[in-house]
Enzyme design. Structure first.
Site, mmCIF file in Angstrom:
data_model
loop_
_atom_site.group_PDB
_atom_site.id
_atom_site.type_symbol
_atom_site.label_atom_id
_atom_site.label_comp_id
_atom_site.label_asym_id
_atom_site.label_seq_id
_atom_site.Cartn_x
_atom_site.Cartn_y
_atom_site.Cartn_z
ATOM 1 C CG ASP A 196 -0.524 5.953 20.823
ATOM 2 O OD1 ASP A 196 -0.150 5.555 21.940
ATOM 3 O OD2 ASP A 196 -1.705 5.907 20.434
ATOM 4 C CD GLN A 198 -5.495 5.445 7.981
ATOM 5 O OE1 GLN A 198 -6.433 6.036 7.458
ATOM 6 N NE2 GLN A 198 -5.671 4.375 8.720
ATOM 7 N NE ARG A 199 -3.562 12.410 1.037
ATOM 8 C CZ ARG A 199 -4.247 13.553 0.952
ATOM 9 N NH1 ARG A 199 -5.400 13.572 0.287
ATOM 10 N NH2 ARG A 199 -3.815 14.646 1.532
ATOM 11 C CG HIS A 200 3.248 10.834 3.473
ATOM 12 N ND1 HIS A 200 3.478 11.815 2.529
ATOM 13 C CD2 HIS A 200 4.476 10.424 3.894
ATOM 14 C CE1 HIS A 200 4.778 12.006 2.392
ATOM 15 N NE2 HIS A 200 5.407 11.170 3.208
ATOM 16 C CG PHE A 201 3.347 6.642 6.214
ATOM 17 C CD1 PHE A 201 4.571 7.073 5.727
ATOM 18 C CD2 PHE A 201 2.884 7.177 7.407
ATOM 19 C CE1 PHE A 201 5.328 8.013 6.412
ATOM 20 C CE2 PHE A 201 3.634 8.117 8.101
ATOM 21 C CZ PHE A 201 4.863 8.538 7.602
ATOM 22 C CE LYS A 213 -13.485 4.841 14.929
ATOM 23 N NZ LYS A 213 -12.150 5.020 15.536
ATOM 24 C CG HIS A 268 5.915 0.314 4.160
ATOM 25 N ND1 HIS A 268 5.653 -0.897 4.758
ATOM 26 C CD2 HIS A 268 7.267 0.471 4.207
ATOM 27 C CE1 HIS A 268 6.790 -1.434 5.163
ATOM 28 N NE2 HIS A 268 7.788 -0.630 4.840
ATOM 29 N N PRO A 269 3.967 -1.758 2.148
ATOM 30 C CG PRO A 269 5.458 -3.532 1.857
ATOM 31 C CD PRO A 269 5.332 -2.055 1.665
ATOM 32 C CG LEU A 270 5.173 -4.418 6.403
ATOM 33 C CD1 LEU A 270 6.359 -4.622 7.340
ATOM 34 C CD2 LEU A 270 4.390 -5.710 6.250
#
Length: 460
Positions: A250, A154-157, A131, A160-162
């Site tokens: 959202d 995005q970096r914080h999560f 993008k 998590h595999p999902l």
């Protein structure tokens, strides 16, 4: 100022050689997707107990001679740092690195805030999405903060595999002057947005998804098992976010990807909000999001907000998975509130007790009166739903957030008895906060840009 010549490309995409094979004995549909490599066509099996025909194919095949573009070079050299070309696509003029082997059909999305391409990472050999972020977005304070916030979440999560996050971030300078035409601004006025030679283009690389949940919904490809497992996965990943003190706000099926292993992933976090932030900042940029999935209290602009916002949001998506189409088709808050009342009836006096805005309260009083109850309304709309599905919908789609089921209550429901897995219900090991950005909601775009470059650019 001279504007460089626009190269116009033909965007016809009439060929589609994907094959749909029905196997009535096994009650399955097999979609064979030609991926431009005859030796490696992808086979996806989709259970179909109802044996309905697939009305639309999800993926459109590129021409056999299509060439996937390569990602921007990892090493910036004098020979490639300014190597870009300007093209015209769907009313927008776009700058892209000249050495990337761009094929028209590799463009998957285009808008005033950027353009997305299919690509192949020559190092990992994986197909990816690249993008390019419009410089216009980076010059607008609010839009720039939204982009930075997405990266921070995005970096914080990413553990998590999902959760699907960026693979790399690149920066290149534009070598030409060109226009980006914004066709979709609030006043519906077509504005030319000039990007000048030397402006920085920022590129984000993501893994290429198989499908989005929205595609699966609208093409009616979801079986009862799909609906159950996707809802369960969505609840677990949102529970993970809530454990970090974050409300998503959202969740959109167009930003939820699905792979061949029936694994769901969240991809966008632009409107996520830390629950420890001052309430007056909650609506600072929220008005720009779609009304389709928004909970009533976000429209009423309450002075408190809770994780119940996401419960409503997931409830709407759950309803769409069952129906195979949009649950609400609204463009403004007034129409949206009326649509909700047509589904679950008018709010009670107790429901409206949390509405503090006098104008909103007066508007709610003017909504046509109905004797419809939530139970009757939901059963009427979801005639083919199971008893358990109806119970969940009734527990999620309530006017009053205090009356909604919690994520834990939903996950413990008997609807999930055959797939319940405590190991999927993990918690985030750290509460999210903006301690390194104490004045985040006052940051100017130039400072945001520097923060992105300092924290997220892939080392060269």
């Amino acid at each position: 100022m001279e504007i460089n010549k626009i190269i116009e490309i033909n965007n016809n995409n009439n060929n589609n050689n994907n094959k749909i094979i029905e196997n009535n004995n096994d009650n399955k549909k097999i979609i064979e997707i030609n991926n431009n490599n005859n030796d490696n066509n992808k086979i996806i099996e989709i259970n179909d107990n109802n044996n309905n025909n697939i009305k639309d194919k999800i993926l459109k095949k590129e021409n056999k001679d299509s060439i996937l573009m390569k990602p921007p070079p990892i090493f910036i050299t004098p020979a490639n740092k300014d190597d870009t070309i300007t093209v015209f696509h769907q009313g927008h003029i776009i700058s892209i690195p000249r050495k990337l082997k761009i094929n028209l059909k590799s463009i998957t999305d285009c808008g005033p805030d950027g353009v997305m391409f299919r690509a192949k990472n020559e190092d990992s050999k994986e197909e990816v999405i690249v993008k390019k972020i419009s410089v216009f977005l980076m010059k607008d304070d609010k839009m720039a903060r939204k982009l930075l916030r997405n990266l921070l979440f995005q970096r914080h999560f990413q553990q998590h595999p999902l959760v699907s996050t960026f693979q790399s971030v690149f920066k290149r300078k534009s070598s030409e002057n060109y226009l980006i035409s914004n066709k979709n601004n609030r006043n519906n006025v077509r504005l030319p947005l000039l990007q000048q030679k030397g402006d920085d283009d920022i590129y984000f690389e993501y893994l290429l998804p198989e499908f989005t949940l929205l595609q699966m919904i609208h093409n009616k490809l979801l079986t009862e098992y799909n609906i159950m497992i996707f809802l369960y996965q969505l609840l677990t990943v949102v529970k993970f976010m809530h454990s970090a003190g974050v409300i998503h706000r959202d969740i959109d099926p167009s930003a939820i990807t699905i792979d061949q292993n029936q694994c769901l992933k969240l991809t966008e976090f632009y409107f996520c909000f830390p629950s420890n932030c001052p309430v007056d900042l909650f609506f600072n940029d929220y008005d720009t999001s779609s009304f389709i999935y928004r909970a009533p209290e976000t429209i009423w602009r309450n002075t408190t907000y809770t994780t119940a916002i996401d419960v409503w949001n997931i409830g709407v998506i759950f309803g769409e998975m069952i129906l195979g189409k949009r649950l609400f088709k609204t463009q403004d808050f007034e129409d949206h509130l009326i649509s909700i009342s047509k589904l679950i009836g008018n709010p009670t006096a107790e429901d409206l007790s949390i509405v503090l805005s006098k104008s909103i309260f007066q508007y709610m009083e003017k909504i046509p009166k109905s004797t419809l109850t939530p139970s009757v309304g939901i059963k009427r709309r979801f005639k083919g739903a199971s008893k358990d599905q109806i119970e969940l919908l009734q527990g999620m789609l309530c006017w009053d957030p205090r009356k909604r089921m919690t994520i834990d209550q939903l996950l413990a429901h008997k609807y999930f008895s055959t797939i319940h897995d405590e190991s999927m219900q993990i918690k985030c090991n750290e509460i999210f906060n903006l301690k390194y950005y104490p004045d985040f909601y006052k940051m100017k775009s130039d400072l945001v840009k520097k923060s992105i470059e300092n924290e997220f650019l892939t080392p060269c």
